[in-house]
Design a protein around this motif. Structure first.
Motif, short mmCIF file in Angstrom:
data_model
loop_
_atom_site.label_atom_id
_atom_site.label_comp_id
_atom_site.label_asym_id
_atom_site.label_seq_id
_atom_site.Cartn_x
_atom_site.Cartn_y
_atom_site.Cartn_z
N GLY A 264 17.97 -3.94 3.30
CA GLY A 264 17.90 -2.56 2.82
C GLY A 264 18.40 -2.36 1.41
N VAL A 265 18.87 -3.42 0.77
CA VAL A 265 19.39 -3.33 -0.59
C VAL A 265 18.44 -4.08 -1.51
CG1 VAL A 265 21.34 -3.83 -2.11
CG2 VAL A 265 21.76 -3.21 0.28
N ASP A 266 17.66 -3.32 -2.29
CA ASP A 266 16.76 -3.93 -3.25
C ASP A 266 17.39 -3.89 -4.64
OD1 ASP A 266 16.65 -1.27 -3.86
OD2 ASP A 266 14.51 -1.03 -3.47
N LEU A 267 16.61 -4.17 -5.66
CA LEU A 267 17.15 -4.24 -7.02
C LEU A 267 17.76 -2.91 -7.46
CD1 LEU A 267 17.52 -5.63 -9.78
CD2 LEU A 267 15.20 -4.87 -10.36
N ILE A 268 17.04 -1.80 -7.20
CA ILE A 268 17.51 -0.50 -7.67
C ILE A 268 18.80 -0.09 -6.97
CG2 ILE A 268 16.93 1.93 -7.89
CD1 ILE A 268 15.43 0.03 -9.79
N VAL A 269 18.86 -0.31 -5.66
CA VAL A 269 20.09 0.03 -4.92
C VAL A 269 21.25 -0.81 -5.41
CG1 VAL A 269 21.18 0.08 -2.65
CG2 VAL A 269 18.80 0.77 -2.89
N ALA A 270 21.02 -2.11 -5.62
CA ALA A 270 22.09 -3.00 -6.05
C ALA A 270 22.58 -2.66 -7.45
CB ALA A 270 21.60 -4.45 -6.02
N VAL A 271 21.67 -2.40 -8.38
CA VAL A 271 22.09 -2.11 -9.74
C VAL A 271 22.73 -0.73 -9.84
CG1 VAL A 271 19.93 -1.08 -10.59
CG2 VAL A 271 21.39 -2.36 -12.15
N THR A 272 22.28 0.20 -9.01
CA THR A 272 22.92 1.52 -8.99
C THR A 272 24.35 1.42 -8.47
OG1 THR A 272 20.79 2.61 -8.63
CG2 THR A 272 22.76 3.88 -8.11
N PHE A 273 24.53 0.64 -7.41
CA PHE A 273 25.88 0.42 -6.87
C PHE A 273 26.78 -0.22 -7.93
CE2 PHE A 273 29.05 -2.18 -4.74
CZ PHE A 273 29.56 -1.32 -3.77
N MET A 322 21.70 6.65 -1.87
CA MET A 322 20.95 5.40 -1.70
C MET A 322 21.44 4.60 -0.50
SD MET A 322 19.97 3.88 -5.40
CE MET A 322 18.69 4.70 -6.37
N LEU A 323 22.74 4.62 -0.23
CA LEU A 323 23.26 3.88 0.92
C LEU A 323 22.76 4.46 2.23
CD1 LEU A 323 26.95 3.12 -0.13
CD2 LEU A 323 24.97 1.60 -0.19
N VAL A 324 22.71 5.78 2.31
CA VAL A 324 22.21 6.41 3.54
C VAL A 324 20.73 6.09 3.72
CG1 VAL A 324 21.79 8.62 4.68
CG2 VAL A 324 23.95 8.23 3.49
N GLU A 325 19.97 6.07 2.63
CA GLU A 325 18.56 5.70 2.73
C GLU A 325 18.42 4.24 3.17
OE1 GLU A 325 15.77 7.53 2.34
OE2 GLU A 325 17.09 9.28 2.25
N SER A 326 19.28 3.37 2.66
CA SER A 326 19.22 1.96 3.05
C SER A 326 19.56 1.76 4.51
CB SER A 326 20.17 1.13 2.18
OG SER A 326 19.81 1.21 0.82
N ALA A 327 20.39 2.63 5.06
CA ALA A 327 20.82 2.48 6.46
C ALA A 327 19.66 2.63 7.43
CB ALA A 327 21.91 3.50 6.78
N TRP A 328 18.58 3.30 7.02
CA TRP A 328 17.43 3.47 7.92
C TRP A 328 16.78 2.14 8.28
CZ3 TRP A 328 16.08 7.81 10.43
CH2 TRP A 328 16.60 9.02 9.97
N THR A 329 16.91 1.12 7.43
CA THR A 329 16.26 -0.16 7.71
C THR A 329 16.90 -0.88 8.89
OG1 THR A 329 17.71 -1.32 6.15
CG2 THR A 329 15.66 -0.42 5.28
#
Length: 402
Positions: A264-273, A322-329
């Motif tokens: 659930g963590v792609d490039l955009i989620v990782a770089v935003t974090f 973004m973390l909440v969106e990633s949790a759906w996976t």
């Protein structure tokens, strides 16, 4: 300091000061004068002029308003040097805001301490209804002297540049969302319903081009809206390519690559974090990171009564969203896809172990919470709070140490 005529100089004594250290005091003629002087400066920053106030050390130290000065670096440099010449040590502070961190870096370059204050955490009196630049500067000086201000993390210039780029991409995504919503609202107003469920595919765009209206003005309006969507989408894609190009030369590139091993963590989620949180070593535990992201439940308890509500939503909303969106996976069974397999092969063994442990535990946790009747939105928030943040914290620290 020498005794004036007619005064009898007595030996210098050392007393415990407000900061817990011994300060030399010279007693002359029955009067005590501190050799060491300290001041706390509050600055209310603005676009053109900054209001400056100063509070001298001690409970009874004088608090006075110096005035408003030009916000340019030259003027602030002159004012800071003038204040520093009268004291042995000065502490300065101002609220974080649209003016950025230029003043912070100027103060630090002059060798003085500076605190960039979190505006939402400044103590305020409920009955105080007057707000001016003068009062704000005086309040900052007093609170800085009392130690009641909370500092924000200030990134270096390279990190700030990368963060601005990521935020520009987020702004472009929001613009794309608004333009798409305008098209949907326009079609709904004219009673045109797309027969399928998934929008903004090539089939959906072809359906929009096939629509005909009785008035040419409506046709032109639709075409302009669709064109705005196309331009916004190209802007998002262009910014994502630029971000991907800049990542290899960035200091936090190892953390970004390691975070992408998590499901659930792609490039955009990782770089935003990475850009918003920065160095994870400043958090001693995942719980501190959860509080920073506003993922801990709020509480209003008194006596034996305990009341807990929803999450506080304090702190950084970009990462929390973004973390909440990633949790759906994590509603799907644990498995490793083709993209993640490549990321895992490039990661250190310890990171691979954490990534698989996270996937196995998160999916189990999701099924248990849903089985207990919890709403899926609540479940995803709980997954993001209790587990994703913890595993991302562990992965980032591991990547930082290797």
């Amino acid at each position: 300091m020498s005794a004036s005529a007619g005064e009898v100089a007595r030996p210098t004594l050392r007393v415990r000061g407000l900061l817990g250290r011994a300060e030399p005091i010279l007693i002359t003629g029955g009067r005590a004068v501190a050799d060491y002087r300290e001041a706390f400066v509050g600055i209310d920053v603005a676009k053109q002029r900054n209001a400056v106030a100063i509070a001298e050390a001690g409970r009874e130290g004088e608090v006075r308003f110096i005035g408003e000065v030009d916000a340019s670096d030259t003027s602030m440099h002159r004012v800071i040097q003038r204040i520093a010449a009268k004291f042995d040590r000065i502490h300065l502070c101002y609220e974080a805001g649209p003016t950025g961190y230029g003043l912070y870096r100027l103060i630090r370059s002059l060798g003085h301490e500076c605190t960039v204050v979190a505006p939402s955490l400044i103590p305020r009196k409920p009955g105080d209804r007057v707000k001016t630049n003068r009062r704000d500067a005086l309040s900052l000086a007093r609170l800085l002297r009392a130690g009641e201000l909370t500092a924000v993390w200030v990134p270096d210039e390279d990190h700030e540049a990368m963060r601005d780029l990521v935020r520009a991409r987020a702004a472009a995504v929001e613009t794309l969302r608004v333009h798409r919503q305008q098209v949907g609202a326009f079609m709904l107003k004219h009673g045109r319903a797309y027969p399928r469920t998934k929008n903004w595919t090539m089939r959906y765009l072809r359906w929009l081009q096939e629509q005909r209206f009785d008035y040419p003005a409506h046709q032109i309006a639709l075409q302009e809206m669709v064109e705005a969507v196309r331009i916004s989408k190209e802007r998002v894609e262009r910014l994502e390519r630029v971000i991907e190009d800049f990542i290899p030369n960035w200091s936090l590139a190892p953390i970004v690559r390691a975070l992408q091993t998590l499901r659930g963590v792609d490039l955009i989620v990782a770089v935003t974090f990475a850009t918003e949180v920065g160095d994870v070593s400043r958090f001693d535990s995942p719980r501190q990171l959860m509080g920073y992201l506003g993922l801990v439940p709020g509480e209003r308890s008194t006596g034996e009564t305990i009341r807990r509500g929803g999450i506080t939503k304090a702190g950084n909303g970009r990462v929390r969203h973004m973390l909440v969106e990633s949790a759906w996976t994590y509603r799907h069974p644990p498995r490793i896809g083709k993209a993640k397999l490549y990321r895992l092969e490039q990661a250190p063994p310890k990171v691979r172990e954490i990534a698989w442990k996270a996937q196995a535990r998160l999916t189990t946790r999701y099924r248990k919470l849903v089985g207990r009747g919890k709403r899926t939105t609540v479940v995803c928030t709980a997954i993001a709070r209790e587990l994703i943040v913890g595993f991302m914290w562990a992965v980032a620290r591991e990547a930082r140490s290797t």
